[in-house]
Design a protein around this motif. Structure first.
Motif, short mmCIF file in Angstrom:
data_model
loop_
_atom_site.label_atom_id
_atom_site.label_comp_id
_atom_site.label_asym_id
_atom_site.label_seq_id
_atom_site.Cartn_x
_atom_site.Cartn_y
_atom_site.Cartn_z
N ASN A 149 22.20 76.84 -16.56
CA ASN A 149 21.43 77.62 -17.54
C ASN A 149 22.35 78.74 -18.02
O ASN A 149 23.28 78.49 -18.77
CB ASN A 149 20.14 78.14 -16.92
N LEU A 150 22.13 79.96 -17.57
CA LEU A 150 23.04 81.03 -18.00
C LEU A 150 24.26 81.12 -17.09
O LEU A 150 25.23 81.78 -17.42
CB LEU A 150 22.31 82.37 -18.01
N GLY A 151 24.14 80.50 -15.94
CA GLY A 151 25.28 80.51 -15.02
C GLY A 151 25.25 81.68 -14.06
O GLY A 151 24.28 82.43 -13.97
N VAL B 249 15.96 74.69 -14.04
CA VAL B 249 14.94 73.98 -13.26
C VAL B 249 13.61 74.31 -13.91
O VAL B 249 12.84 75.11 -13.39
CB VAL B 249 14.93 74.43 -11.77
N PRO B 250 13.32 73.70 -15.04
CA PRO B 250 12.21 74.16 -15.88
C PRO B 250 10.87 74.24 -15.14
O PRO B 250 10.50 73.31 -14.45
CB PRO B 250 12.13 73.10 -16.98
N SER C 241 18.63 74.77 -23.94
CA SER C 241 17.16 74.77 -23.96
C SER C 241 16.62 73.35 -24.15
O SER C 241 15.47 73.09 -23.85
CB SER C 241 16.63 75.69 -25.04
N GLU C 242 17.46 72.43 -24.63
CA GLU C 242 17.04 71.03 -24.74
C GLU C 242 16.70 70.45 -23.37
O GLU C 242 15.92 69.53 -23.25
CB GLU C 242 18.17 70.18 -25.35
N ARG C 243 17.36 71.02 -22.37
CA ARG C 243 17.13 70.51 -21.02
C ARG C 243 15.68 70.65 -20.60
O ARG C 243 15.17 69.88 -19.82
CB ARG C 243 17.99 71.29 -20.02
#
Lengths: 339, 218
Positions: free
Chosen positions: A227-229, A284-285, B117-119
Motif C-alpha cells: 500500500n503506502l509501504g 489488506v482491504p 487502490s485497484e487492489r
C-alpha cells in the motif's frame, strides 16, 4: 456470580449499535466494490468454479447452508438475491427492523460465502458471523430508525395519555426497557474477537520466522500487497524485530489484558495503532477496519459516557449539553443489583 | 423514555424491566453450555493437529461449517511466504501456435496510489491468483484456473479463433522469485516504488498441463 453478571447483567446497547453501523458499512463496501464487479465470474451462469465442484471438492460432505441451492441456478436469480442482500444490509445499517434485516443479511451473506468460498478472507468469515449475532442482539435499540420510531410512538402515547387524564403536570416517562437488555450476543462477539487474536498468536508461535523476529521482513516485501509501504528509516533489523514481536505482543494483549478495565484503553490504543499501521503499509482491504470496529464491543457504558462528555465539552451545540456524568448510574446499579 | 430525559424515577422504572434470568435459570445454564461448547469446538479446530484433535475434528467440523466458520485465523502464520510470484498460462493451439498469457499481476499495481487502490476491488482475485494458486490443497481447482486463464485470454482477442486454431492445452505455471535476506549481505532494501516488475520472477514451476475438453472449447 461473575459469569452470570458477565453474560446476563443488562447493559445499554450503545456498543452493539455502533458495531452494527460499522459492520453494515464495511459489508456494503465488500458487496458493492469487491463482489459486484466480478459478479458473473463468482456467481454467474459460468462461474470460475462450478458449484457442483465446490460442493464435492471444497466441502467434501460437510453440511453447509446456501439458499441458492434451493432456487433455480441462474445468474438472474443470484443477482436478485444479491440486490436483496444489499438492500437488507442498508436496512440493517440504518436500523430498520434491525433483527429481521440482520437475520436476512446473514442468511444471504452466508449463502454467497458458501457459493464461492475460495475467495474468502478472514474478514468475510468474521463479518458473516458477527451479523448472525447482531440479529440475535439488541443492536437496533440505539442509533436506529427502530429506536426513533419507538421514541416517537412513546412520546405520542404520553401526549395522548396526558390529554386524556388532563394532568398537564405528569411528565414522567415510560420504563426504559429498550435502554437495557441482556448483553449475551455482545459477550459472545467479544469472546470471538479475543479468540481470533488468541488463534493468531498460537499460529504465530509455531512459526520460526515469528519467533526469531524476521517474519515482518518478508511480509513487507510482498509485491502484491503493497500500500503506502514502510518508512525507509524503519528498514533495519531492529525495527523489523520490534514489529514482529510487537505484533505478537499486541495480539496477545487483545485476547488477555483487554478484559482488565485498567489496561483496556492501552490495549485498544495499541490495537488501533497496529491495525492502522498494517493498513497503511499493506493492502489488506477492509480486514483492518473490521477489526478496529470490533474493538468498540469492548467499550462499556462508562466509556461511552466519558466519550460523550468529551464530545459535549468540545462540541456543545452538536450534542445536547446537559450534564452527563453519572447520569444513568442509578439505573445501571439498580439493574445490576437485581441480579 | 428517551436518552436525553433526566432520570428521576429509576427504581420505579427498573421495577418494570423484564429480567428473564430469575425466571429461567436452567435456560441460562443451557445457553452458557452452548457458548462453552462453541468456543471449545473452535479451539479444537485451530489447535495444531495431534492425535487428540484429529479424533475430535470430525465432531466439531460440521457445526462450524454450518455456521460458516471455516477460518483458522492464521494470516501470515505459522510460515510466512518467502517468495513473490505471479501465475502464467501457456496455451497451445491446434495449428501448432502457442500463446502466453499472464494471470492478473498485482505486483504491477504499485506505480501510483490510484493503481494501488485497484487492489481494493481486486482483492478476491488476488486471493485466488496469488495466495491459493501455489498452495497445497488447491490442486482440485487448478483445471478451473486453467479454464479461467483461457477464457480471459480469448476475451482479449479481437476475433474468435476459427476451427483451424482451436486451443488444445493450457499449462499453468507459477513464476516466482525468492525474497532474499534478512541477513546483512542479502538485505533487500525496501523501496516500495521499485516493487514493480523490474525485479522479474525468474524461477518457474509448472502446476498443471490441462487438456481442454470439447465443452471447454465452446
Amino acid at each position: 456470580m461473575i459469569i452470570d453478571r458477565f453474560f446476563f447483567a443488562p447493559v445499554k446497547p450503545t456498543a452493539m449499535a455502533l458495531f452494527r453501523i460499522m459492520d453494515g458499512l464495511i459489508l456494503l463496501q465488500d458487496l458493492l466494490f469487491m463482489r459486484l464487479p466480478y459478479f458473473s465470474w463468482l456467481y454467474g451462469d459460468r462461474p470460475f468454479v462450478p458449484f457442483a465442484k465446490i460442493e464435492t471438492a471444497f466441502f467434501g460432505g460437510l453440511p453447509f447452508f446456501d439458499i441458492m441451492r434451493l432456487l433455480p441456478n441462474t445468474e438472474a436469480v443470484h443477482f436478485a438475491l444479491f440486490v436483496l442482500t444489499v438492500a437488507s444490509t442498508v436496512l440493517m445499517t440504518a436500523g430498520f427492523a434491525s433483527r429481521l434485516s440482520a437475520g436476512l443479511t446473514w442468511v444471504l451473506l452466508l449463502s454467497f460465502n458458501n457459493h464461492m468460498p475460495l475467495v474468502l478472507n478472514g474478514q468475510d468469515v468474521f463479518l458473516c458471523f458477527s451479523i448472525l449475532l447482531l440479529a440475535l442482539s439488541n443492536a437496533g435499540d440505539r442509533f436506529s430508525l427502530d429506536s426513533l420510531g419507538k421514541r416517537r410512538r412513546e412520546e405520542e402515547g404520553r401526549v395522548s395519555q396526558r390529554v386524556e387524564s388532563g394532568e398537564r403536570s405528569q411528565q414522567r416517562s415510560f420504563a426504559p426497557i429498550s435502554l437495557f437488555s441482556s448483553p449475551l450476543a455482545q459477550r459472545v462477539l467479544q469472546l470471538q474477537v479475543a479468540f481470533i487474536y488468541m488463534a493468531a498468536v498460537i499460529s504465530k508461535l509455531q512459526g520460526a520466522d515469528w519467533l526469531n523476529g524476521t517474519a515482518v521482513y518478508y511480509v513487507l516485501r510482498y509485491e502484491d500487497m503493497v500500500n503506502l509501504g514502510w518508512p525507509g528509516f524503519l528498514d533495519n533489523l531492529f525495527a523489523v524485530r520490534a514489529a514482529t514481536w510487537g505484533t505478537i505482543a499486541v495480539e496477545a494483549a487483545i485476547c488477555t489484558l483487554i478484559w482488565s478495565k485498567r489496561c483496556r484503553p492501552f490495549v485498544i490504543a495499541s490495537a488501533i495503532a497496529l491495525h492502522l499501521s498494517i493498513d497503511l503499509a499493506m493492502s489488506v482491504p477492509l480486514f483492518e477496519w473490521l477489526f478496529i470496529s470490533s474493538l468498540i464491543l469492548f467499550l462499556d457504558d462508562d466509556d461511552f459516557e466519558r466519550v460523550r462528555a468529551v464530545i459535549c465539552r468540545l462540541v456543545p451545540r452538536v450534542v445536547p449539553g446537559r450534564p452527563v456524568a453519572g447520569r444513568d448510574e442509578p439505573l445501571v446499579e439498580a439493574a445490576r443489583s437485581r441480579l | 423514555m428517551t436518552v436525553d430525559q433526566p432520570v428521576t424515577d429509576a427504581p420505579e422504572q427498573l421495577a418494570l424491566m423484564p429480567i428473564d434470568r430469575q425466571a429461567q435459570p436452567s435456560g441460562e445454564k443451557l445457553v452458557l453450555s452452548l457458548v462453552a461448547l462453541f468456543f471449545l469446538s473452535q479451539l479444537i479446530f485451530v489447535l495444531p493437529h495431534n492425535r487428540a484433535t484429529e479424533m475430535l475434528l470430525p465432531l466439531v467440523k460440521p457445526e462450524l461449517s454450518l455456521l460458516g466458520l471455516s477460518e483458522k485465523w492464521n494470516m501470515f502464520a505459522p510460515q510466512v511466504r518467502k517468495i513473490n510470484l505471479h501465475g502464467e498460462a501457456i496455451i497451445e493451439f491446434s495449428d501448432g501456435s502457442v500463446a502466453l498469457t499472464e494471470l492478473p499481476r498485482f505486483d504491477r499495481l504499485n506505480d501510483s496510489l490510484l493503481r494501488r487502490s485497484e487492489r481494493f476491488s481486486k482483492e478476491k482475485l488476488r486471493k485466488l491468483c496469488v495466495d491459493h494458486l501455489p498452495a497445497r490443497g488447491f490442486e482440485p481447482f487448478l483445471e478451473d484456473m486453467a479454464r479461467f486463464a483461457l477464457r480471459e485470454y480469448l476475451r482479449g482477442q479481437p476475433t474468435p479463433a476459427g476451427a483451424a486454431k482451436r486451443p488444445l492445452t493450457v499449462t499453468l505455471v507459477v513464476d516466482w522469485r525468492a525474497i532474499e535476506g534478512p541477513d546483512e549481505q542479502r538485505w533487500q532494501k525496501l523501496d516500495t516504488r521499485n516493487l514493480k516488475s523490474d525485479r522479474e520472477h525468474g524461477q518457474h514451476h509448472t502446476l498443471i498441463v490441462y487438456d481442454l475438453t470439447a465443452e471447454d472449447q465452446q
